[in-house]
Design a protein around this motif. Sequence first.
Motif, short mmCIF file in Angstrom:
data_model
loop_
_atom_site.label_atom_id
_atom_site.label_comp_id
_atom_site.label_asym_id
_atom_site.label_seq_id
_atom_site.Cartn_x
_atom_site.Cartn_y
_atom_site.Cartn_z
N GLU A 47 0.83 -1.21 0.00
CA GLU A 47 0.00 0.00 0.00
C GLU A 47 0.86 1.25 0.00
O GLU A 47 0.56 2.23 -0.69
CB GLU A 47 -0.93 -0.02 1.20
CG GLU A 47 -2.03 -1.05 1.06
CD GLU A 47 -2.90 -1.16 2.30
OE1 GLU A 47 -2.79 -0.30 3.20
OE2 GLU A 47 -3.70 -2.11 2.36
N SER A 48 1.94 1.22 0.77
CA SER A 48 2.86 2.36 0.81
C SER A 48 3.50 2.59 -0.56
O SER A 48 3.59 3.73 -1.03
CB SER A 48 3.93 2.12 1.86
OG SER A 48 4.88 3.14 1.85
N ALA A 50 2.29 1.71 -3.46
CA ALA A 50 1.26 2.20 -4.38
C ALA A 50 1.02 3.69 -4.18
O ALA A 50 0.91 4.45 -5.14
CB ALA A 50 -0.03 1.41 -4.19
N GLN A 51 0.96 4.12 -2.93
CA GLN A 51 0.73 5.54 -2.65
C GLN A 51 1.91 6.38 -3.13
O GLN A 51 1.73 7.46 -3.71
CB GLN A 51 0.50 5.76 -1.15
CG GLN A 51 0.19 7.19 -0.79
CD GLN A 51 -1.07 7.70 -1.47
OE1 GLN A 51 -2.05 6.98 -1.61
NE2 GLN A 51 -1.05 8.94 -1.90
N GLN A 52 3.12 5.91 -2.89
CA GLN A 52 4.30 6.64 -3.34
C GLN A 52 4.34 6.73 -4.86
O GLN A 52 4.72 7.78 -5.41
CB GLN A 52 5.57 5.97 -2.82
CG GLN A 52 5.78 6.17 -1.34
CD GLN A 52 7.00 5.42 -0.84
OE1 GLN A 52 7.67 4.69 -1.58
NE2 GLN A 52 7.29 5.58 0.44
N ARG A 54 1.74 6.75 -6.87
CA ARG A 54 0.73 7.73 -7.29
C ARG A 54 1.24 9.15 -7.10
O ARG A 54 1.05 10.01 -7.97
CB ARG A 54 -0.56 7.52 -6.50
CG ARG A 54 -1.33 6.29 -6.90
CD ARG A 54 -2.67 6.21 -6.17
NE ARG A 54 -3.18 4.87 -6.28
CZ ARG A 54 -3.17 3.97 -5.31
NH1 ARG A 54 -2.73 4.28 -4.12
NH2 ARG A 54 -3.64 2.75 -5.52
N THR A 55 1.90 9.40 -5.96
CA THR A 55 2.45 10.73 -5.70
C THR A 55 3.51 11.08 -6.74
O THR A 55 3.54 12.20 -7.26
CB THR A 55 3.06 10.77 -4.29
OG1 THR A 55 2.04 10.43 -3.34
CG2 THR A 55 3.60 12.15 -3.97
N GLU A 90 -8.49 4.64 -10.00
CA GLU A 90 -7.55 4.04 -9.06
C GLU A 90 -7.04 2.73 -9.60
O GLU A 90 -7.77 1.98 -10.23
CB GLU A 90 -8.25 3.80 -7.72
CG GLU A 90 -8.44 5.05 -6.91
CD GLU A 90 -7.15 5.56 -6.30
OE1 GLU A 90 -6.31 4.74 -5.88
OE2 GLU A 90 -6.97 6.78 -6.28
N ASP A 92 -5.94 -0.70 -8.30
CA ASP A 92 -6.01 -1.49 -7.08
C ASP A 92 -4.96 -2.59 -7.04
O ASP A 92 -4.92 -3.37 -6.11
CB ASP A 92 -7.40 -2.14 -6.95
CG ASP A 92 -8.46 -1.10 -6.68
OD1 ASP A 92 -8.11 -0.03 -6.16
OD2 ASP A 92 -9.63 -1.36 -6.99
N THR A 95 -2.81 -3.57 -3.66
CA THR A 95 -3.32 -2.99 -2.42
C THR A 95 -4.40 -3.90 -1.87
O THR A 95 -5.09 -4.61 -2.58
CB THR A 95 -3.91 -1.59 -2.65
OG1 THR A 95 -4.97 -1.69 -3.59
CG2 THR A 95 -2.85 -0.64 -3.17
N ASN A 97 -7.03 -2.80 0.02
CA ASN A 97 -8.30 -2.09 0.11
C ASN A 97 -9.03 -2.39 1.42
O ASN A 97 -10.24 -2.52 1.46
CB ASN A 97 -9.22 -2.43 -1.07
CG ASN A 97 -8.67 -1.87 -2.35
OD1 ASN A 97 -8.04 -0.83 -2.35
ND2 ASN A 97 -8.91 -2.56 -3.44
#
Length: 98
Positions: A47-48, A50-52, A54-55, A90, A92, A95, A97
């Motif tokens: 998840e981390s 994936a978020q990084q 996206r950023t 998004e 997925d 992740t 979810n």
Amino acid sequence: MRYKLTFIAGAAVGFVIGARAGRERYEQLVRAGQAFVQNPAVRNAAESAAQQSRTAAVRAADTVVVKVGPRLPEPLAEKVRAMRNGSAPEDDWGTSNT
């Protein structure tokens, strides 16, 4: 990064399919894979990551807009606008979810 993970997953599948150690080894590998995927630390790391990503994608889109500006092809410009507005679909993959 996604291609590396796809390659690793493909290699793992190839090993499992090609393993000649029999059903016991196959079941052992399946249990190990399930335990790995369901590990909270692995889920948090995915998840981390994936978020990084996206950023990083939003930052890259901003850089493209600044450097290329109006010369950007319209289909790509629409995708960049969608990412900057947060309305991009998004992904997925990877992740939990939860």
